[in-house]
Design a protein around this motif. Structure first.
Motif, PDB file in Angstrom:
ATOM      1  N   MET A   1       0.949  -1.321  -0.031  1.00  0.00           N
ATOM      2  CA  MET A   1       0.071   0.161  -0.044  1.00  0.00           C
ATOM      3  C   MET A   1       0.970   1.320  -0.028  1.00  0.00           C
ATOM      4  O   MET A   1       2.144   1.344   0.193  1.00  0.00           O
ATOM      5  N   LEU A   2       0.173   2.362  -0.120  1.00  0.00           N
ATOM      6  CA  LEU A   2       0.960   3.723   0.019  1.00  0.00           C
ATOM      7  C   LEU A   2       1.131   3.938   1.522  1.00  0.00           C
ATOM      8  O   LEU A   2       0.288   3.360   2.273  1.00  0.00           O
ATOM      9  N   GLU A   3       2.356   4.676   1.928  1.00  0.00           N
ATOM     10  CA  GLU A   3       2.383   4.723   3.052  1.00  0.00           C
ATOM     11  C   GLU A   3       1.354   5.693   3.815  1.00  0.00           C
ATOM     12  O   GLU A   3       0.744   6.573   3.222  1.00  0.00           O
TER      13      GLU A   3
ATOM     14  N   ARG B   1      -5.513   6.012   1.864  1.00  0.00           N
ATOM     15  CA  ARG B   1      -4.502   6.913   0.881  1.00  0.00           C
ATOM     16  C   ARG B   1      -4.419   5.830  -0.502  1.00  0.00           C
ATOM     17  O   ARG B   1      -4.345   6.433  -1.674  1.00  0.00           O
ATOM     18  N   THR B   2      -4.118   4.687  -0.144  1.00  0.00           N
ATOM     19  CA  THR B   2      -3.921   3.768  -1.194  1.00  0.00           C
ATOM     20  C   THR B   2      -5.670   3.655  -2.236  1.00  0.00           C
ATOM     21  O   THR B   2      -5.304   3.862  -3.364  1.00  0.00           O
TER      22      THR B   2
ATOM     23  N   LEU C   1      -3.812  -1.127  -6.764  1.00  0.00           N
ATOM     24  CA  LEU C   1      -2.848  -1.769  -5.857  1.00  0.00           C
ATOM     25  C   LEU C   1      -3.651  -2.704  -4.674  1.00  0.00           C
ATOM     26  O   LEU C   1      -3.091  -3.824  -4.351  1.00  0.00           O
ATOM     27  N   LEU C   2      -5.039  -2.371  -4.627  1.00  0.00           N
ATOM     28  CA  LEU C   2      -5.826  -3.083  -3.673  1.00  0.00           C
ATOM     29  C   LEU C   2      -6.233  -4.313  -4.373  1.00  0.00           C
ATOM     30  O   LEU C   2      -6.400  -5.322  -3.616  1.00  0.00           O
ATOM     31  N   GLU C   3      -6.067  -4.741  -5.598  1.00  0.00           N
ATOM     32  CA  GLU C   3      -6.312  -5.895  -5.993  1.00  0.00           C
ATOM     33  C   GLU C   3      -5.474  -6.903  -5.699  1.00  0.00           C
ATOM     34  O   GLU C   3      -5.839  -8.293  -5.722  1.00  0.00           O
ATOM     35  N   ASN C   4      -4.269  -6.718  -5.351  1.00  0.00           N
ATOM     36  CA  ASN C   4      -3.118  -7.854  -4.861  1.00  0.00           C
ATOM     37  C   ASN C   4      -3.173  -7.835  -3.465  1.00  0.00           C
ATOM     38  O   ASN C   4      -2.266  -8.560  -2.768  1.00  0.00           O
TER      39      ASN C   4
END
Length: 257
Positions: free
Chosen positions: A182-184, A222-223, A230-233
């Motif tokens: 994920m994003l930080e 944030r993600t 990115l959430l798909e993985n």
């Protein structure tokens, strides 16, 4: 770790190799960084490393001999000095046609003993370099630069900061954006209030479990906002999914307002 860069412009790496995190990593002996001018291996009086492409067309193509000879000489020198690593080096071609460089790739390369980067110029490389010398082709984005030097610098920086002992706080690399998938999450420091904007109360509470929960939620938010792909993985927990539903509802309410 040792990293060698084959380039026509070794002077470009002087500031990068001797500054900031890379410079400190070199001083500590954690990483050995070297830039090699492969024109020195041209084998002709003119120092020519490129030629016109067979079949015609614009631009010039890098010849195989200088690059093969440069790599072979590097490996021979390491053998003679008794520095040869247990595993063969990863030989990385910097190329816009290559695999997209990611944090996962950086983590993979950080586990190696020796990396060799090949930085091209002109129209491209003789195909035999790709087929019979390199182990990886990497790109830092879907755009074309004048050469492979800047992309090589990006990758070297990204890999070096993952090596043990390079960063003052080893957890910094673990919690970086993309390392967790994920994003930080957002960061805050002193002062508690600046121009009327306050640090979230939960970060001042001293309750570590609640802080960890907040950081996870805000990283997820944030993600979801900026890189939903990115959430798909991600392996999402029931709590994560509940938070995503909450974000969706908040978004719907904001749109109605």
């Amino acid at each position: 770790m040792r990293m060698d860069v084959l380039t026509l412009f070794p002077e470009m790496f002087e500031g990068v190799f001797h500054s900031s995190i890379l410079g400190k990593a070199r001083e500590k002996g954690i990483v050995n960084l070297h830039a090699v001018n492969f024109r020195d291996y041209a084998g002709n009086k003119h120092g020519s490393v490129d030629d016109t492409p067979y079949g015609g067309g614009g631009g010039m193509v890098l010849k195989p001999e200088p690059i093969f000879h440069a790599v072979e000489d590097l490996l021979e020198r390491r053998r003679e000095a008794g520095e040869e690593a247990g595993r063969p080096p990863r030989i990385i071609l910097m190329c816009p046609q290559g695999e997209s460089f990611t944090q996962r790739k950086a983590e993979e390369l950080a586990a190696e003993d020796h990396l060799i980067f090949i930085c091209g110029h002109y129209e491209g490389y003789d195909e035999r370099i790709r087929e019979h010398l390199v182990t990886d082709e990497l790109s830092i984005g879907d755009y074309v630069l004048t050469g492979g030097e800047l992309p090589a610098m990006v990758i070297i920086d990204s890999v070096t900061r993952l090596l043990p002992g390079v960063l003052g706080n080893e957890m910094s690399a673990v919690t970086d954006s993309f390392s967790t998938g994920m994003l930080e999450y957002p960061h805050y420091t002193r002062p508690v209030e600046f121009r009327g904007w306050k640090v979230p109360d939960i970060l001042l509470s001293g309750h570590h479990a609640n802080v960890a929960d907040w950081r996870r939620k805000e990283a997820l938010r944030r993600t979801w906002q900026r890189r939903p792909d990115l959430l798909e993985n991600l392996d999402l927990s029931p709590k994560d999914r509940k938070w995503l539903e909450e974000f969706e509802k908040e978004s719907g309410r904001n749109m109605q307002e």
